[in-house]
Design a protein around this motif. Structure first.
Motif, PDB file in Angstrom:
ATOM      1  N   PHE A  27     -11.830  21.936 -28.485  1.00 19.06           N
ATOM      2  CA  PHE A  27     -12.213  20.527 -28.294  1.00 19.06           C
ATOM      3  C   PHE A  27     -10.981  19.627 -28.277  1.00 19.06           C
ATOM      4  CE2 PHE A  27     -13.138  16.406 -30.246  1.00 19.06           C
ATOM      5  CZ  PHE A  27     -14.033  15.887 -29.320  1.00 19.06           C
ATOM      6  N   TRP A  28     -10.115  19.775 -29.281  1.00 21.79           N
ATOM      7  CA  TRP A  28      -8.945  18.897 -29.369  1.00 21.79           C
ATOM      8  C   TRP A  28      -7.917  19.201 -28.289  1.00 21.79           C
ATOM      9  CZ3 TRP A  28      -9.723  14.543 -31.401  1.00 21.79           C
ATOM     10  CH2 TRP A  28     -10.608  14.409 -32.469  1.00 21.79           C
ATOM     11  N   LEU A  29      -7.760  20.467 -27.910  1.00 30.57           N
ATOM     12  CA  LEU A  29      -6.839  20.797 -26.820  1.00 30.57           C
ATOM     13  C   LEU A  29      -7.379  20.321 -25.477  1.00 30.57           C
ATOM     14  CD1 LEU A  29      -5.507  24.334 -27.788  1.00 30.57           C
ATOM     15  CD2 LEU A  29      -4.316  22.137 -27.930  1.00 30.57           C
ATOM     16  N   LEU A  53      -3.735  32.158 -36.960  1.00 34.20           N
ATOM     17  CA  LEU A  53      -4.573  33.289 -36.581  1.00 34.20           C
ATOM     18  C   LEU A  53      -5.487  32.938 -35.416  1.00 34.20           C
ATOM     19  CD1 LEU A  53      -5.649  36.171 -37.215  1.00 34.20           C
ATOM     20  CD2 LEU A  53      -7.271  35.074 -38.756  1.00 34.20           C
ATOM     21  N   GLN A  54      -6.144  31.792 -35.493  1.00 30.68           N
ATOM     22  CA  GLN A  54      -7.078  31.374 -34.445  1.00 30.68           C
ATOM     23  C   GLN A  54      -6.353  31.126 -33.121  1.00 30.68           C
ATOM     24  OE1 GLN A  54     -10.779  31.049 -35.234  1.00 30.68           O
ATOM     25  NE2 GLN A  54      -9.662  32.481 -36.509  1.00 30.68           N
ATOM     26  N   LEU A  55      -5.174  30.497 -33.178  1.00 27.75           N
ATOM     27  CA  LEU A  55      -4.410  30.251 -31.956  1.00 27.75           C
ATOM     28  C   LEU A  55      -3.976  31.565 -31.310  1.00 27.75           C
ATOM     29  CD1 LEU A  55      -2.279  27.181 -33.048  1.00 27.75           C
ATOM     30  CD2 LEU A  55      -3.967  27.229 -31.200  1.00 27.75           C
ATOM     31  N   SER A  61      -7.115  35.910 -25.833  1.00 30.38           N
ATOM     32  CA  SER A  61      -8.322  35.860 -24.995  1.00 30.38           C
ATOM     33  C   SER A  61      -8.065  35.163 -23.666  1.00 30.38           C
ATOM     34  CB  SER A  61      -9.441  35.109 -25.724  1.00 30.38           C
ATOM     35  OG  SER A  61      -9.807  35.786 -26.883  1.00 30.38           O
ATOM     36  N   GLY A  62      -6.902  34.538 -23.534  1.00 31.40           N
ATOM     37  CA  GLY A  62      -6.581  33.836 -22.295  1.00 31.40           C
ATOM     38  C   GLY A  62      -7.130  32.429 -22.228  1.00 31.40           C
ATOM     39  N   LEU A  63      -7.593  31.898 -23.366  1.00 30.71           N
ATOM     40  CA  LEU A  63      -8.167  30.553 -23.388  1.00 30.71           C
ATOM     41  C   LEU A  63      -7.115  29.471 -23.639  1.00 30.71           C
ATOM     42  CD1 LEU A  63     -11.296  31.433 -25.524  1.00 30.71           C
ATOM     43  CD2 LEU A  63     -11.275  30.880 -23.088  1.00 30.71           C
ATOM     44  N   VAL A  64      -6.053  29.853 -24.340  1.00 29.16           N
ATOM     45  CA  VAL A  64      -5.007  28.903 -24.729  1.00 29.16           C
ATOM     46  C   VAL A  64      -3.658  29.423 -24.257  1.00 29.16           C
ATOM     47  CG1 VAL A  64      -3.764  27.975 -26.742  1.00 29.16           C
ATOM     48  CG2 VAL A  64      -6.252  27.951 -26.705  1.00 29.16           C
ATOM     49  N   HIS A  65      -2.830  28.495 -23.784  1.00 30.04           N
ATOM     50  CA  HIS A  65      -1.463  28.813 -23.362  1.00 30.04           C
ATOM     51  C   HIS A  65      -0.499  28.275 -24.411  1.00 30.04           C
ATOM     52  CE1 HIS A  65       2.090  29.278 -20.899  1.00 30.04           C
ATOM     53  NE2 HIS A  65       2.366  27.996 -21.091  1.00 30.04           N
ATOM     54  N   ARG A  66       0.451  29.101 -24.805  1.00 28.43           N
ATOM     55  CA  ARG A  66       1.489  28.717 -25.774  1.00 28.43           C
ATOM     56  C   ARG A  66       2.794  28.597 -25.013  1.00 28.43           C
ATOM     57  NH1 ARG A  66       5.256  31.584 -29.236  1.00 28.43           N
ATOM     58  NH2 ARG A  66       5.465  30.485 -31.213  1.00 28.43           N
ATOM     59  N   GLU A  67       3.380  27.409 -25.047  1.00 27.42           N
ATOM     60  CA  GLU A  67       4.646  27.182 -24.339  1.00 27.42           C
ATOM     61  C   GLU A  67       5.735  26.839 -25.342  1.00 27.42           C
ATOM     62  OE1 GLU A  67       6.571  24.569 -20.721  1.00 27.42           O
ATOM     63  OE2 GLU A  67       4.407  24.584 -21.021  1.00 27.42           O
ATOM     64  N   VAL A  68       6.791  27.647 -25.314  1.00 20.96           N
ATOM     65  CA  VAL A  68       7.937  27.435 -26.202  1.00 20.96           C
ATOM     66  C   VAL A  68       9.026  26.751 -25.386  1.00 20.96           C
ATOM     67  CG1 VAL A  68       9.642  28.531 -27.691  1.00 20.96           C
ATOM     68  CG2 VAL A  68       7.347  29.511 -27.507  1.00 20.96           C
ATOM     69  N   LYS A  75      10.380  23.684 -30.124  1.00 18.03           N
ATOM     70  CA  LYS A  75       9.164  22.914 -29.839  1.00 18.03           C
ATOM     71  C   LYS A  75       8.164  23.858 -29.178  1.00 18.03           C
ATOM     72  CE  LYS A  75       7.483  19.039 -27.088  1.00 18.03           C
ATOM     73  NZ  LYS A  75       7.837  17.990 -26.124  1.00 18.03           N
ATOM     74  N   VAL A  76       6.977  23.965 -29.758  1.00 15.00           N
ATOM     75  CA  VAL A  76       5.920  24.813 -29.216  1.00 15.00           C
ATOM     76  C   VAL A  76       4.705  23.935 -28.955  1.00 15.00           C
ATOM     77  CG1 VAL A  76       4.428  26.801 -29.628  1.00 15.00           C
ATOM     78  CG2 VAL A  76       6.769  26.810 -30.495  1.00 15.00           C
ATOM     79  N   GLU A  77       4.187  24.014 -27.744  1.00 15.47           N
ATOM     80  CA  GLU A  77       2.986  23.260 -27.380  1.00 15.47           C
ATOM     81  C   GLU A  77       1.880  24.228 -26.994  1.00 15.47           C
ATOM     82  OE1 GLU A  77       4.022  18.933 -25.569  1.00 15.47           O
ATOM     83  OE2 GLU A  77       4.193  20.609 -24.195  1.00 15.47           O
ATOM     84  N   TYR A  78       0.661  23.842 -27.348  1.00 18.99           N
ATOM     85  CA  TYR A  78      -0.524  24.615 -26.993  1.00 18.99           C
ATOM     86  C   TYR A  78      -1.361  23.781 -26.044  1.00 18.99           C
ATOM     87  CZ  TYR A  78       0.820  27.572 -30.881  1.00 18.99           C
ATOM     88  OH  TYR A  78       1.512  28.414 -31.707  1.00 18.99           O
ATOM     89  N   SER A  79      -1.924  24.452 -25.041  1.00 16.19           N
ATOM     90  CA  SER A  79      -2.787  23.770 -24.083  1.00 16.19           C
ATOM     91  C   SER A  79      -3.868  24.740 -23.629  1.00 16.19           C
ATOM     92  CB  SER A  79      -1.971  23.282 -22.883  1.00 16.19           C
ATOM     93  OG  SER A  79      -1.353  24.383 -22.238  1.00 16.19           O
ATOM     94  N   LEU A  80      -4.915  24.186 -23.039  1.00  9.20           N
ATOM     95  CA  LEU A  80      -5.984  25.027 -22.515  1.00  9.20           C
ATOM     96  C   LEU A  80      -5.585  25.589 -21.162  1.00  9.20           C
ATOM     97  CD1 LEU A  80      -9.296  23.058 -23.219  1.00  9.20           C
ATOM     98  CD2 LEU A  80      -8.277  24.924 -24.521  1.00  9.20           C
TER      99      LEU A  80
END
Length: 109
Positions: A27-29, A53-55, A61-68, A75-80
């Motif tokens: 929801f927040w992402l 753990l959840q991230l 699962s391929g639902l969230v992208h982690r960008e370093v 700096k690490v950002e998470y996005s859908l």
């Protein structure tokens, strides 16, 4: 690794969502990319360990992208992902149902 087998689509969706935190994180992402600390403050009540753990599970699962970002400090950002946005679109009516009935649900023993 064992191949997953589902009895129906709802079974598969619930397996990916597992628990209360993943829906809130999605929801927040859905509002846009967030850094770990921002997510930690936004998802009220989640521990740092549980958020990590959840991230990781959402990323696997391929639902969230982690960008370093290569900078100091790191700096690490998470996005859908597109896949994550499709699940969020399916969850939106469920969230609206909860909003419509929140008083009744809060009054349950």
């Amino acid at each position: 690794m064992r191949k997953r087998s589902y009895t129906c689509g709802l079974d598969a969706a619930i397996d990916v969502m597992g628990g209360k935190w993943k829906g809130l994180i999605l929801f927040w992402l859905g509002e846009g990319p967030l850094r770990f600390g921002e997510l930690r403050r936004t998802v009220v009540g989640i521990s740092e360990r549980m958020l990590i753990l959840q991230l990781r599970e959402l990323e696997a699962s391929g639902l969230v992208h982690r960008e370093v970002h290569d900078q100091v400090p790191p700096k690490v950002e998470y996005s859908l992902t597109e896949f994550g946005h499709s699940l969020l679109a399916a969850l939106t009516p469920l969230g609206q149902w909860g909003e419509d009935h929140i008083e009744r649900l809060e009054a349950l023993p």
